[in-house]
Each structure stands twice: as C-alpha cells, then as structure tokens.
Write a protein that holds these residues in place. Structure first.
Motif, PDB file in Angstrom:
ATOM      1  N   ARG A  86       0.726  -0.986   0.353  1.00 19.89           N
ATOM      2  CA  ARG A  86      -0.392  -0.158  -0.345  1.00 19.89           C
ATOM      3  C   ARG A  86       0.879   1.525   0.423  1.00 19.89           C
ATOM      4  O   ARG A  86       2.271   1.517   1.034  1.00 19.89           O
ATOM      5  CB  ARG A  86      -0.982  -0.499   1.012  1.00 19.89           C
ATOM      6  CG  ARG A  86      -1.952  -1.167   0.786  1.00 19.89           C
ATOM      7  CD  ARG A  86      -2.557  -1.126   2.271  1.00 19.89           C
ATOM      8  NE  ARG A  86      -3.864  -2.715   2.425  1.00 19.89           N
ATOM      9  CZ  ARG A  86      -3.964  -3.265   3.035  1.00 19.89           C
ATOM     10  NH1 ARG A  86      -3.793  -2.397   4.529  1.00 19.89           N
ATOM     11  NH2 ARG A  86      -4.929  -4.621   3.218  1.00 19.89           N
ATOM     12  N   LYS A  89       0.811   3.166  -4.843  1.00 17.79           N
ATOM     13  CA  LYS A  89      -0.560   3.574  -6.104  1.00 17.79           C
ATOM     14  C   LYS A  89      -0.308   2.085  -7.364  1.00 17.79           C
ATOM     15  O   LYS A  89      -0.697   2.161  -7.989  1.00 17.79           O
ATOM     16  CB  LYS A  89       0.603   4.841  -7.025  1.00 17.79           C
ATOM     17  CG  LYS A  89       0.320   6.072  -6.910  1.00 17.79           C
ATOM     18  CD  LYS A  89       0.684   7.152  -7.181  1.00 17.79           C
ATOM     19  CE  LYS A  89       0.739   8.603  -6.934  1.00 17.79           C
ATOM     20  NZ  LYS A  89      -0.155   9.000  -6.272  1.00 17.79           N
ATOM     21  N   GLY A  91      -2.800  -0.020  -6.269  1.00 18.50           N
ATOM     22  CA  GLY A  91      -4.432   0.476  -6.226  1.00 18.50           C
ATOM     23  C   GLY A  91      -4.829   1.140  -7.537  1.00 18.50           C
ATOM     24  O   GLY A  91      -5.825   0.799  -8.474  1.00 18.50           O
ATOM     25  N   GLU A  92      -4.136   2.697  -7.596  1.00 14.63           N
ATOM     26  CA  GLU A  92      -4.502   2.894  -8.597  1.00 14.63           C
ATOM     27  C   GLU A  92      -4.972   2.318 -10.091  1.00 14.63           C
ATOM     28  O   GLU A  92      -5.183   1.969 -10.754  1.00 14.63           O
ATOM     29  CB  GLU A  92      -3.757   4.411  -7.776  1.00 14.63           C
ATOM     30  CG  GLU A  92      -4.338   4.776 -10.226  1.00 14.63           C
ATOM     31  CD  GLU A  92      -3.727   6.674  -9.747  1.00 14.63           C
ATOM     32  OE1 GLU A  92      -3.514   7.504 -10.905  1.00 14.63           O
ATOM     33  OE2 GLU A  92      -3.449   7.261  -8.642  1.00 14.63           O
ATOM     34  N   ARG A  96      -7.719   1.544 -12.323  1.00 17.78           N
ATOM     35  CA  ARG A  96      -7.688   1.160 -13.775  1.00 17.78           C
ATOM     36  C   ARG A  96      -7.040   0.466 -15.332  1.00 17.78           C
ATOM     37  O   ARG A  96      -8.194   0.491 -15.989  1.00 17.78           O
ATOM     38  CB  ARG A  96      -5.869   2.740 -13.763  1.00 17.78           C
ATOM     39  CG  ARG A  96      -6.454   3.737 -13.789  1.00 17.78           C
ATOM     40  CD  ARG A  96      -4.785   4.719 -14.273  1.00 17.78           C
ATOM     41  NE  ARG A  96      -5.039   6.026 -13.545  1.00 17.78           N
ATOM     42  CZ  ARG A  96      -6.021   7.515 -13.998  1.00 17.78           C
ATOM     43  NH1 ARG A  96      -6.697   6.786 -14.792  1.00 17.78           N
ATOM     44  NH2 ARG A  96      -5.572   8.230 -12.775  1.00 17.78           N
ATOM     45  N   PRO A 120      -9.195   7.405   2.272  1.00 17.81           N
ATOM     46  CA  PRO A 120      -8.347   7.125   1.194  1.00 17.81           C
ATOM     47  C   PRO A 120      -9.098   6.070  -0.023  1.00 17.81           C
ATOM     48  O   PRO A 120      -8.759   6.718  -1.123  1.00 17.81           O
ATOM     49  CB  PRO A 120      -7.083   5.453   1.698  1.00 17.81           C
ATOM     50  CG  PRO A 120      -7.364   6.182   3.408  1.00 17.81           C
ATOM     51  CD  PRO A 120      -8.865   6.244   3.157  1.00 17.81           C
ATOM     52  N   ALA A 121      -9.693   4.696   0.092  1.00 15.93           N
ATOM     53  CA  ALA A 121     -11.162   4.887  -1.248  1.00 15.93           C
ATOM     54  C   ALA A 121     -11.022   5.438  -1.708  1.00 15.93           C
ATOM     55  O   ALA A 121     -11.576   5.293  -3.450  1.00 15.93           O
ATOM     56  CB  ALA A 121     -11.208   3.222  -0.081  1.00 15.93           C
ATOM     57  N   SER A 123     -10.754   8.884  -1.918  1.00 19.55           N
ATOM     58  CA  SER A 123     -10.389   9.576  -2.451  1.00 19.55           C
ATOM     59  C   SER A 123      -9.983   8.760  -3.740  1.00 19.55           C
ATOM     60  O   SER A 123      -9.723  10.043  -4.475  1.00 19.55           O
ATOM     61  CB  SER A 123      -9.179   9.908  -1.982  1.00 19.55           C
ATOM     62  OG  SER A 123      -8.089  11.427  -2.719  1.00 19.55           O
ATOM     63  N   LEU A 124      -9.818   7.958  -3.785  1.00 19.74           N
ATOM     64  CA  LEU A 124      -8.897   7.035  -5.058  1.00 19.74           C
ATOM     65  C   LEU A 124     -10.270   7.276  -5.941  1.00 19.74           C
ATOM     66  O   LEU A 124     -10.082   7.234  -6.936  1.00 19.74           O
ATOM     67  CB  LEU A 124      -8.566   5.585  -4.735  1.00 19.74           C
ATOM     68  CG  LEU A 124      -7.815   5.050  -5.928  1.00 19.74           C
ATOM     69  CD1 LEU A 124      -7.352   5.920  -7.120  1.00 19.74           C
ATOM     70  CD2 LEU A 124      -7.549   3.345  -5.761  1.00 19.74           C
ATOM     71  N   TYR A 125     -11.493   6.624  -5.657  1.00 22.41           N
ATOM     72  CA  TYR A 125     -12.692   6.727  -6.408  1.00 22.41           C
ATOM     73  C   TYR A 125     -12.383   7.902  -7.338  1.00 22.41           C
ATOM     74  O   TYR A 125     -12.883   8.175  -8.674  1.00 22.41           O
ATOM     75  CB  TYR A 125     -13.630   6.309  -5.787  1.00 22.41           C
ATOM     76  CG  TYR A 125     -12.856   4.687  -5.329  1.00 22.41           C
ATOM     77  CD1 TYR A 125     -12.144   3.706  -5.878  1.00 22.41           C
ATOM     78  CD2 TYR A 125     -13.122   4.013  -4.243  1.00 22.41           C
ATOM     79  CE1 TYR A 125     -12.127   2.899  -5.126  1.00 22.41           C
ATOM     80  CE2 TYR A 125     -13.683   3.293  -3.550  1.00 22.41           C
ATOM     81  CZ  TYR A 125     -12.757   2.100  -4.007  1.00 22.41           C
ATOM     82  OH  TYR A 125     -12.198   1.017  -4.227  1.00 22.41           O
ATOM     83  N   LYS A 127     -11.143   9.907  -7.573  1.00 19.64           N
ATOM     84  CA  LYS A 127      -9.261  10.604  -8.310  1.00 19.64           C
ATOM     85  C   LYS A 127      -9.732  10.212 -10.095  1.00 19.64           C
ATOM     86  O   LYS A 127      -9.822  10.772 -11.368  1.00 19.64           O
ATOM     87  CB  LYS A 127      -8.420  10.315  -7.638  1.00 19.64           C
ATOM     88  CG  LYS A 127      -7.492  10.945  -8.886  1.00 19.64           C
ATOM     89  CD  LYS A 127      -5.548   9.799  -8.147  1.00 19.64           C
ATOM     90  CE  LYS A 127      -4.805  10.568  -8.939  1.00 19.64           C
ATOM     91  NZ  LYS A 127      -3.284   9.701  -8.415  1.00 19.64           N
ATOM     92  N   LEU A 128     -10.399   9.017  -9.901  1.00 18.15           N
ATOM     93  CA  LEU A 128     -10.987   7.916 -11.299  1.00 18.15           C
ATOM     94  C   LEU A 128     -12.321   8.533 -12.128  1.00 18.15           C
ATOM     95  O   LEU A 128     -12.573   7.740 -12.979  1.00 18.15           O
ATOM     96  CB  LEU A 128     -10.010   7.003 -11.437  1.00 18.15           C
ATOM     97  CG  LEU A 128      -9.147   6.398 -10.142  1.00 18.15           C
ATOM     98  CD1 LEU A 128      -9.423   4.476 -11.052  1.00 18.15           C
ATOM     99  CD2 LEU A 128      -8.019   6.515 -11.359  1.00 18.15           C
TER     100      LEU A 128
END
Length: 154
Positions: A86, A89, A91-92, A96, A120-121, A123-125, A127-128
């Motif tokens: 972790r 990046k 996970g990103e 993707r 955190p999750a 935020s990633l979602y 972002k995508l």
C-alpha cells in the motif's frame, strides 16, 4: 520489498482456480470480514460474469480486484492490496486496468460500495471519476457501517 516499485515492476494477470489460495490470503489481511475461499472458488470457477485481476509487483502478487460484468455494467466486488504494497499507487494502477478491461468488454458504467469511513479509497475513486450515488445502510456486518455506493461512466 526492498525498493519502491516502479512501473517496470508491475504486471497484471487474470486469476484462475490456482490463484484462489493467494486471493484468500490477501483478503484475510485486508478485511475484518473476509470472503471465504468458497466465494472465490464459486466466482472464478462457476460465475461466467466474474473476472478477477491480480497485480504483481517485483514478481510477487500484491493484490487483486474482482468484478462482475453483466451486460453493459461492471460492478467491483472487492479490491485489496497486501499491507506492505500500500502507498505505492498500485491500487490506482489496478483499478485503472480493471476499468480499461471492463470498457473493452462493453461495460458503459462501473459501480462499487465503499465504507463511508474509508477516506483513502473514496479519494482514489473520486480521482478516477467515480461519483457518489447513494448509501446502503448497515451494509458491513462487522460493525454495521454504511456503504457509500459510487459509480462512473466508462
């Protein structure tokens, strides 16, 4: 892991029945209520809608993402990384890749549930491109936390 992963160290592969033990291990290290081995077995062996993609880093399995592809919709069932992978990046990169594969397979939208407390999750979602779509009350059985439903147009 001795060094920070680089793009050259990352690869993806579709999980098979032979990978179930590894998926279960990742699941157990990632969630308070992990899916049982039978759930992975049923999805990978019997569910024609299920696809599981594993991310490898430095030739070691680092995580996985499962999704169901039904008609023009993709639904993320689980996404998890081993704790030591972790923050790099991965996970990103994994999400993707799964989004690309879903779109390639004809999916127009993708959805998932995430704990409302998992900043955190979320935020990633976001972002995508994922948007908030609703709340599933008391979704998580360990503490009855709500799940935020998120979706994205692919």
């Amino acid at each position: 892991m001795n060094k920070t992963p680089s793009i050259y160290d990352i690869s993806f592969k579709r999980a098979t029945e032979l990978d179930i033990d590894r998926l279960v291990e990742i699941e157990q290290q990632s969630f308070t209520v992990p899916w049982p081995e039978e759930a992975f077995y049923n999805d990978i062996v019997h569910n024609r809608f299920a696809v599981y993609i594993m991310v490898e880093c430095n030739w070691e399995v680092a995580g996985y993402c499962g999704m169901w592809l039904v008609m023009d919709e993709a639904h993320i069932t689980n996404i998890a990384l081993l704790p030591q992978f972790r923050g790099y990046k991965l996970g990103e990169a994994l999400l993707r890749k799964v989004m690309f594969l879903a779109k390639e397979a004809g999916a127009e939208t993708m959805s998932l549930e995430v704990r409302v407390s998992n900043k955190p999750a979320k935020s990633l979602y976001k972002k995508l491109g994922f948007q908030e779509g609703g709340i599933r009350k008391n979704y998580y059985t360990d503490n009855y936390e709500d799940a935020l439903v998120m979706w994205v147009n692919l």
